[in-house]
Scaffold this active site. Structure first.
Site, PDB file in Angstrom:
ATOM      1  N   ALA A  32       0.832  -1.205   0.000  1.00 22.06           N
ATOM      2  CA  ALA A  32       0.000   0.000   0.000  1.00 22.06           C
ATOM      3  C   ALA A  32       0.868   1.256   0.000  1.00 22.06           C
ATOM      4  O   ALA A  32       0.625   2.195  -0.767  1.00 22.06           O
ATOM      5  CB  ALA A  32      -0.936   0.001   1.210  1.00 22.06           C
ATOM      6  N   ASN A  58       3.922  -7.610   5.722  1.00 23.49           N
ATOM      7  CA  ASN A  58       2.943  -8.648   5.384  1.00 23.49           C
ATOM      8  C   ASN A  58       2.921  -8.862   3.879  1.00 23.49           C
ATOM      9  O   ASN A  58       2.779  -9.991   3.397  1.00 23.49           O
ATOM     10  CB  ASN A  58       1.539  -8.236   5.860  1.00 23.49           C
ATOM     11  CG  ASN A  58       1.282  -8.640   7.300  1.00 23.49           C
ATOM     12  OD1 ASN A  58       2.156  -9.191   7.974  1.00 23.49           O
ATOM     13  ND2 ASN A  58       0.086  -8.376   7.790  1.00 23.49           N
ATOM     14  N   GLY A  65      -2.073 -14.921  -3.880  1.00 24.58           N
ATOM     15  CA  GLY A  65      -2.144 -14.072  -5.055  1.00 24.58           C
ATOM     16  C   GLY A  65      -3.086 -12.905  -4.913  1.00 24.58           C
ATOM     17  O   GLY A  65      -3.469 -12.512  -3.815  1.00 24.58           O
ATOM     18  N   GLU A 129      -9.543 -19.668  -4.809  1.00 23.56           N
ATOM     19  CA  GLU A 129      -9.442 -19.865  -3.364  1.00 23.56           C
ATOM     20  C   GLU A 129     -10.832 -19.838  -2.758  1.00 23.56           C
ATOM     21  O   GLU A 129     -11.810 -19.516  -3.450  1.00 23.56           O
ATOM     22  CB  GLU A 129      -8.552 -18.775  -2.746  1.00 23.56           C
ATOM     23  CG  GLU A 129      -7.124 -18.833  -3.266  1.00 23.56           C
ATOM     24  CD  GLU A 129      -6.175 -17.897  -2.559  1.00 23.56           C
ATOM     25  OE1 GLU A 129      -6.579 -17.261  -1.575  1.00 23.56           O
ATOM     26  OE2 GLU A 129      -5.027 -17.798  -2.991  1.00 23.56           O
ATOM     27  N   HIS A 245      -6.735 -17.351   9.796  1.00 27.92           N
ATOM     28  CA  HIS A 245      -6.512 -18.243   8.653  1.00 27.92           C
ATOM     29  C   HIS A 245      -6.638 -19.668   9.152  1.00 27.92           C
ATOM     30  O   HIS A 245      -6.043 -20.024  10.174  1.00 27.92           O
ATOM     31  CB  HIS A 245      -5.129 -18.005   8.039  1.00 27.92           C
ATOM     32  CG  HIS A 245      -5.027 -18.613   6.674  1.00 27.92           C
ATOM     33  ND1 HIS A 245      -4.944 -19.963   6.469  1.00 27.92           N
ATOM     34  CD2 HIS A 245      -5.055 -18.045   5.450  1.00 27.92           C
ATOM     35  CE1 HIS A 245      -4.902 -20.198   5.171  1.00 27.92           C
ATOM     36  NE2 HIS A 245      -4.973 -19.052   4.530  1.00 27.92           N
ATOM     37  N   ARG A 291     -13.292 -18.621   4.947  1.00 29.65           N
ATOM     38  CA  ARG A 291     -12.319 -18.871   6.019  1.00 29.65           C
ATOM     39  C   ARG A 291     -12.943 -19.008   7.392  1.00 29.65           C
ATOM     40  O   ARG A 291     -12.513 -19.838   8.188  1.00 29.65           O
ATOM     41  CB  ARG A 291     -11.314 -17.727   6.058  1.00 29.65           C
ATOM     42  CG  ARG A 291     -10.432 -17.778   4.881  1.00 29.65           C
ATOM     43  CD  ARG A 291      -9.382 -16.739   4.912  1.00 29.65           C
ATOM     44  NE  ARG A 291      -8.541 -17.009   3.751  1.00 29.65           N
ATOM     45  CZ  ARG A 291      -7.542 -16.265   3.352  1.00 29.65           C
ATOM     46  NH1 ARG A 291      -7.232 -15.191   4.030  1.00 29.65           N
ATOM     47  NH2 ARG A 291      -6.832 -16.586   2.308  1.00 29.65           N
ATOM     48  N   HIS A 352      -4.652 -13.734  11.170  1.00 35.88           N
ATOM     49  CA  HIS A 352      -4.079 -13.561   9.831  1.00 35.88           C
ATOM     50  C   HIS A 352      -4.280 -12.170   9.250  1.00 35.88           C
ATOM     51  O   HIS A 352      -3.355 -11.570   8.737  1.00 35.88           O
ATOM     52  CB  HIS A 352      -4.730 -14.598   8.914  1.00 35.88           C
ATOM     53  CG  HIS A 352      -4.189 -14.597   7.532  1.00 35.88           C
ATOM     54  ND1 HIS A 352      -2.842 -14.730   7.259  1.00 35.88           N
ATOM     55  CD2 HIS A 352      -4.809 -14.504   6.317  1.00 35.88           C
ATOM     56  CE1 HIS A 352      -2.653 -14.702   5.957  1.00 35.88           C
ATOM     57  NE2 HIS A 352      -3.825 -14.551   5.358  1.00 35.88           N
ATOM     58  N   ARG A 387     -12.941 -11.143   5.281  1.00 33.37           N
ATOM     59  CA  ARG A 387     -12.321 -10.876   3.981  1.00 33.37           C
ATOM     60  C   ARG A 387     -12.384 -12.090   3.059  1.00 33.37           C
ATOM     61  O   ARG A 387     -12.109 -13.210   3.475  1.00 33.37           O
ATOM     62  CB  ARG A 387     -10.854 -10.513   4.218  1.00 33.37           C
ATOM     63  CG  ARG A 387     -10.048 -10.336   2.965  1.00 33.37           C
ATOM     64  CD  ARG A 387      -8.585 -10.184   3.309  1.00 33.37           C
ATOM     65  NE  ARG A 387      -8.037 -11.408   3.826  1.00 33.37           N
ATOM     66  CZ  ARG A 387      -6.892 -11.955   3.403  1.00 33.37           C
ATOM     67  NH1 ARG A 387      -6.181 -11.365   2.466  1.00 33.37           N
ATOM     68  NH2 ARG A 387      -6.431 -13.057   3.936  1.00 33.37           N
ATOM     69  N   SER A 392      -7.076  -8.618  -0.340  1.00 38.00           N
ATOM     70  CA  SER A 392      -6.381  -7.574   0.424  1.00 38.00           C
ATOM     71  C   SER A 392      -5.210  -6.960  -0.330  1.00 38.00           C
ATOM     72  O   SER A 392      -4.970  -5.751  -0.213  1.00 38.00           O
ATOM     73  CB  SER A 392      -5.922  -8.108   1.780  1.00 38.00           C
ATOM     74  OG  SER A 392      -5.388  -9.378   1.641  1.00 38.00           O
TER      75      SER A 392
HETATM   76  C1  LIG Z   1       1.526 -15.027   5.367  1.00 37.39           C
HETATM   77  C2  LIG Z   1       0.565 -14.093   4.676  1.00 37.39           C
HETATM   78  C3  LIG Z   1       0.037 -14.444   3.446  1.00 37.39           C
HETATM   79  C4  LIG Z   1      -0.870 -13.589   2.793  1.00 37.39           C
HETATM   80  N1  LIG Z   1      -1.319 -13.936   1.553  1.00 37.39           N
HETATM   81  C5  LIG Z   1      -2.137 -13.070   0.890  1.00 37.39           C
HETATM   82  C6  LIG Z   1      -2.558 -13.345  -0.442  1.00 37.39           C
HETATM   83  O1  LIG Z   1      -2.176 -14.350  -1.032  1.00 37.39           O
HETATM   84  N2  LIG Z   1      -3.381 -12.454  -1.046  1.00 37.39           N
HETATM   85  C7  LIG Z   1      -3.820 -11.308  -0.441  1.00 37.39           C
HETATM   86  O2  LIG Z   1      -4.580 -10.544  -1.039  1.00 37.39           O
HETATM   87  N3  LIG Z   1      -3.408 -11.020   0.812  1.00 37.39           N
HETATM   88  C8  LIG Z   1      -2.578 -11.853   1.479  1.00 37.39           C
HETATM   89  N4  LIG Z   1      -2.153 -11.537   2.749  1.00 37.39           N
HETATM   90  C9  LIG Z   1      -2.534 -10.243   3.323  1.00 37.39           C
HETATM   91  C10 LIG Z   1      -1.716  -9.134   2.651  1.00 37.39           C
HETATM   92  O3  LIG Z   1      -0.394  -9.562   2.502  1.00 37.39           O
HETATM   93  C11 LIG Z   1      -1.739  -7.859   3.465  1.00 37.39           C
HETATM   94  O4  LIG Z   1      -3.028  -7.514   3.833  1.00 37.39           O
HETATM   95  C12 LIG Z   1      -1.147  -6.690   2.675  1.00 37.39           C
HETATM   96  O5  LIG Z   1       0.081  -7.072   2.145  1.00 37.39           O
HETATM   97  C13 LIG Z   1      -1.009  -5.478   3.557  1.00 37.39           C
HETATM   98  O6  LIG Z   1      -0.218  -4.531   2.901  1.00 37.39           O
HETATM   99  P1  LIG Z   1       0.131  -3.175   3.645  1.00 37.39           P
HETATM  100  O7  LIG Z   1       1.001  -2.404   2.707  1.00 37.39           O
HETATM  101  O8  LIG Z   1      -1.095  -2.551   4.137  1.00 37.39           O
HETATM  102  O9  LIG Z   1       0.947  -3.614   4.953  1.00 37.39           O
HETATM  103  P2  LIG Z   1       2.344  -4.344   5.082  1.00 37.39           P
HETATM  104  O10 LIG Z   1       2.722  -5.010   3.826  1.00 37.39           O
HETATM  105  O11 LIG Z   1       2.325  -5.166   6.292  1.00 37.39           O
HETATM  106  O12 LIG Z   1       3.365  -3.134   5.305  1.00 37.39           O
HETATM  107  C14 LIG Z   1       3.368  -2.426   6.518  1.00 37.39           C
HETATM  108  C15 LIG Z   1       4.538  -1.459   6.517  1.00 37.39           C
HETATM  109  O13 LIG Z   1       4.400  -0.576   7.617  1.00 37.39           O
HETATM  110  C16 LIG Z   1       5.608  -0.480   8.311  1.00 37.39           C
HETATM  111  N5  LIG Z   1       5.320  -0.117   9.698  1.00 37.39           N
HETATM  112  C17 LIG Z   1       4.466  -0.677  10.579  1.00 37.39           C
HETATM  113  N6  LIG Z   1       4.495  -0.030  11.761  1.00 37.39           N
HETATM  114  C18 LIG Z   1       5.395   0.974  11.625  1.00 37.39           C
HETATM  115  C19 LIG Z   1       5.893   1.986  12.478  1.00 37.39           C
HETATM  116  N7  LIG Z   1       5.477   2.137  13.754  1.00 37.39           N
HETATM  117  N8  LIG Z   1       6.822   2.828  11.996  1.00 37.39           N
HETATM  118  C20 LIG Z   1       7.288   2.715  10.729  1.00 37.39           C
HETATM  119  N9  LIG Z   1       6.853   1.774   9.876  1.00 37.39           N
HETATM  120  C21 LIG Z   1       5.923   0.922  10.312  1.00 37.39           C
HETATM  121  C22 LIG Z   1       6.257  -1.826   8.143  1.00 37.39           C
HETATM  122  O14 LIG Z   1       7.636  -1.712   8.385  1.00 37.39           O
HETATM  123  C23 LIG Z   1       5.892  -2.124   6.684  1.00 37.39           C
HETATM  124  O15 LIG Z   1       6.803  -1.465   5.841  1.00 37.39           O
HETATM  125  C24 LIG Z   1      -1.251 -12.375   3.403  1.00 37.39           C
HETATM  126  C25 LIG Z   1      -0.715 -12.027   4.639  1.00 37.39           C
HETATM  127  C26 LIG Z   1       0.197 -12.871   5.269  1.00 37.39           C
HETATM  128  C27 LIG Z   1       0.773 -12.471   6.585  1.00 37.39           C
END
Ligand SMILES: Cc1cc2nc3c(=O)[nH]c(=O)nc-3n(C[C@H](O)[C@H](O)[C@H](O)COP(=O)(O)OP(=O)(O)OC[C@H]3O[C@@H](n4cnc5c(N)ncnc54)[C@H](O)[C@@H]3O)c2cc1C
Length: 539
Positions: A32, A58, A65, A129, A245, A291, A352, A387, A392
């Protein structure tokens, strides 16, 4: 009595610290955050802050995917309907439609930026899925989708001349002046605290799985963004809805690795300790039920068989195909002497995905002026109470793009003035008795797992609330000097909001199963529970 939490976690004074100025500040460098950075006009400066290396998120761990209607035989209406059906009548249909229709565009951008998705017969390979009525999940490197997407995104962000990535930098708090966000207070071990002044700020700090003892989430997912947005006065909603999960590897001493839903999509069976394939006893959709249904069924089967886990069985599938499709899962299991083509894989549910979070509109605007949000930290209304798999990463892309564009346009309209404002948080008396922070963190994770897990009831949650309030009373007033303490304070704040919301919601819906209120209650509870700092015990 619930303990008050100070507005800021640490003391600071603008005259005694460093300042930095940027047009757009992005807190979080997962999918994101980086997608938002890509959307900011090249003439504007962007700082992306990540608390560990940018590779740790995450997003990087995502396996299965990204969902999107790309097959000519599929329809947007069907993806929308599947999402709403999984969401327990709490999805916002406008949001669902908006996100689903943008999927082809957002996945196309990733392809253009170099993400190498898997292909079959010269076309994008698409998996299915749980809860999806069509093959519509694009994936990469078999089961390492997140790693491949993030490789491409990180490369692109590093190449962008206007984007600086500050790694190993912890965001403590949002800076607010007259109710509007003006940037953030960040810390790293080399420079200490810095006030980063931004014309617009985007929160993209991800989820909160680390609040639970059993989770698929990496260490960074401690809910910091939800806590700091709450302290800054932003509205949060749907905090009771943590998705579990169903199939997390359960081997004593091993990592709690996710065994992707795609494994069941390929035909794997769920069996109990006696080899009984039990899912059809619970739901006609069998292993591909949503789920929440599968998690409930597994817990009930574990109780019935008095066994700490159930098993995924892939014995009947073509071994060569299994190994080609799931190389990472095969490698993790092999470390524990399990051959996934022959041996049953021990699994059970784990925390999860956080459905709730910071309330945003369709463009990613929060309720705090100049503050935007995207990704898992938000409660957009897309997922409702549960979800749908692989929605996501899509949400992170769509909201990242919109929040980035919105913040970029708004920042472009504000002139530079390079002046810092008077915001301070004077030191207060702190208790000096040493504290075992790891012990409290472990206790919190166990408490959440025990009383706020797959099955909940009022008594258990009441007990959890009493304990957490007690810990808050002596942890929240303290001033810590590094992320271990700050994370614990954030986790306590988020955990308390989650319990309060789950306790209030006297019904079973989506990911929340209340043993004492086992029915859905649309008359009273087809609505969101919201929190603002002013009206709950965190204030
Ligand atoms: C094992 C696993 C498998 C998954 N598989 C899927 C899938 O196949 N398909 C799907 O759609 N979703 C999947 N998900 C969910 C999906 O990966 C996440 O919802 C999505 O990647 C979230 O993206 P994000 O950018 O919001 O957060 P994240 O990718 O978690 O990024 C968070 C960022 O914030 C930073 N951060 C956090 N707190 C602080 C702080 N206090 N100060 C500075 N930086 C901070 C972290 O360092 C990181 O850079 C999966 C999740 C997991 C854990």
């Amino acid at each position: 009595m619930p303990a008050p939490v100070p507005r800021y976690l640490v003391p600071f004074h603008p005259k005694r610290m460093s300042h930095f100025f940027t047009d757009v500040l992005i807190l979080g460098g997962g999918l994101a955050g980086l997608r938002a950075a890509m959307a900011v006009a090249p003439k504007l400066s962007v700082v992306v802050v990540t608390k560990r290396d940018v590779e740790e998120s995450n997003s990087n761990h995502a396996q299965g995917g990204i969902a999107g209607v790309l097959d000519p035989g599929d329809r947007f209406e069907d993806h929308v309907a599947d999402t709403i059906k999984a969401g327990g009548s709490l999805c916002d249909p406008v949001v669902v439609d908006h996100v689903v229709r943008e999927a082809p565009l957002r996945i196309g951008e990733l392809l253009k930026w170099g993400a190498r998705f898997d292909h079959a017969n010269d076309r994008l390979a698409m998996g299915r899925e749980g809860g999806h009525g069509h093959d519509r999940i694009v994936h990469a490197m078999g089961d390492a989708t997140g790693k491949e997407i993030m490789r491409a995104m990180i490369h692109r962000a590093r190449e962008a001349g206007n984007v600086d990535i500050w790694e190993q930098t912890f965001t403590l708090d949002l800076l607010t002046l007259d109710g509007a966000c003006r940037g953030a207070l960040v810390w790293n071990s080399r420079h200490g605290k810095t006030m980063v002044w931004a014309k617009q700020t985007i929160l993209a700090t991800g989820g909160a799985g680390q609040l639970y003892r059993e989770t698929t989430n990496p260490d960074v997912a401690t809910g910091d963004g939800m806590a700091l947005a709450h302290r800054a006065g932003a509205e949060l909603r749907d905090m009771e809805f943590m998705q579990f999960h169903p199939t997390v590897l359960y081997i004593a001493g091993g990592s709690r690795s996710l065994i992707s839903e795609a494994v069941r999509g390929e035909g794997a069976w769920l069996v109990d300790r006696h080899g009984h394939r039990f899912m059809t006893d619970h739901d006609p959709r069998g292993e591909l039920a949503p789920r929440d249904v599968v998690s409930q069924a597994i817990v009930s089967q574990m109780e019935k068989t008095r066994h700490p886990n159930v098993y995924l069985d892939l014995n009947h599938l073509d071994p060569a195909r299994v190994l080609a499709r799931f190389p990472s899962i095969a490698a993790v299991c092999a470390e524990f002497d399990l051959d996934i083509t022959h041996d049953r894989i021990p699994v059970r549910p784990g925390a999860h995905y956080m459905m709730g979070g910071v309330t945003v509109d369709l463009e990613g605007r929060t309720t705090v002026p100049r503050l935007w949000a995207a990704g898992e930290v938000i409660g957009s209304g897309l997922h409702g109470a549960n979800r749908l798999a692989s929605n996501s990463l899509l949400e992170a892309l769509v909201y990242g793009a919109h929040a980035g564009e919105g913040a970029s346009q708004a920042a472009a309209e504000i002139d530079d003035d390079f002046s810092a404002s008077m915001i301070e948080n004077p030191p207060t008396d702190t208790l000096t008795e040493p504290m075992n922070l790891a012990d409290i963190r472990n206790s919190l994770q166990s408490l959440m797992w025990r009383n706020m897990g797959v099955r909940r009831d009022g008594d258990g949650m009441n007990e959890a609330l009493e304990s957490i309030n007690q810990w808050c009373r002596y942890v929240l007033p303290r001033q810590f000097t590094d992320p271990t303490g700050w994370e614990l304070q954030n986790m306590l704040c988020v955990g308390r909001l989650m319990i309060q919301a789950a306790f209030q919601r006297e019904e079973t819906r989506g990911a929340q199963f209340r043993v004492d209120f086992p029915q859905i209650d649309d008359d009273h509870w087809r609505r969101h529970i919201t929190f603002r700092r002013d009206d709950d015990s965190c204030s």
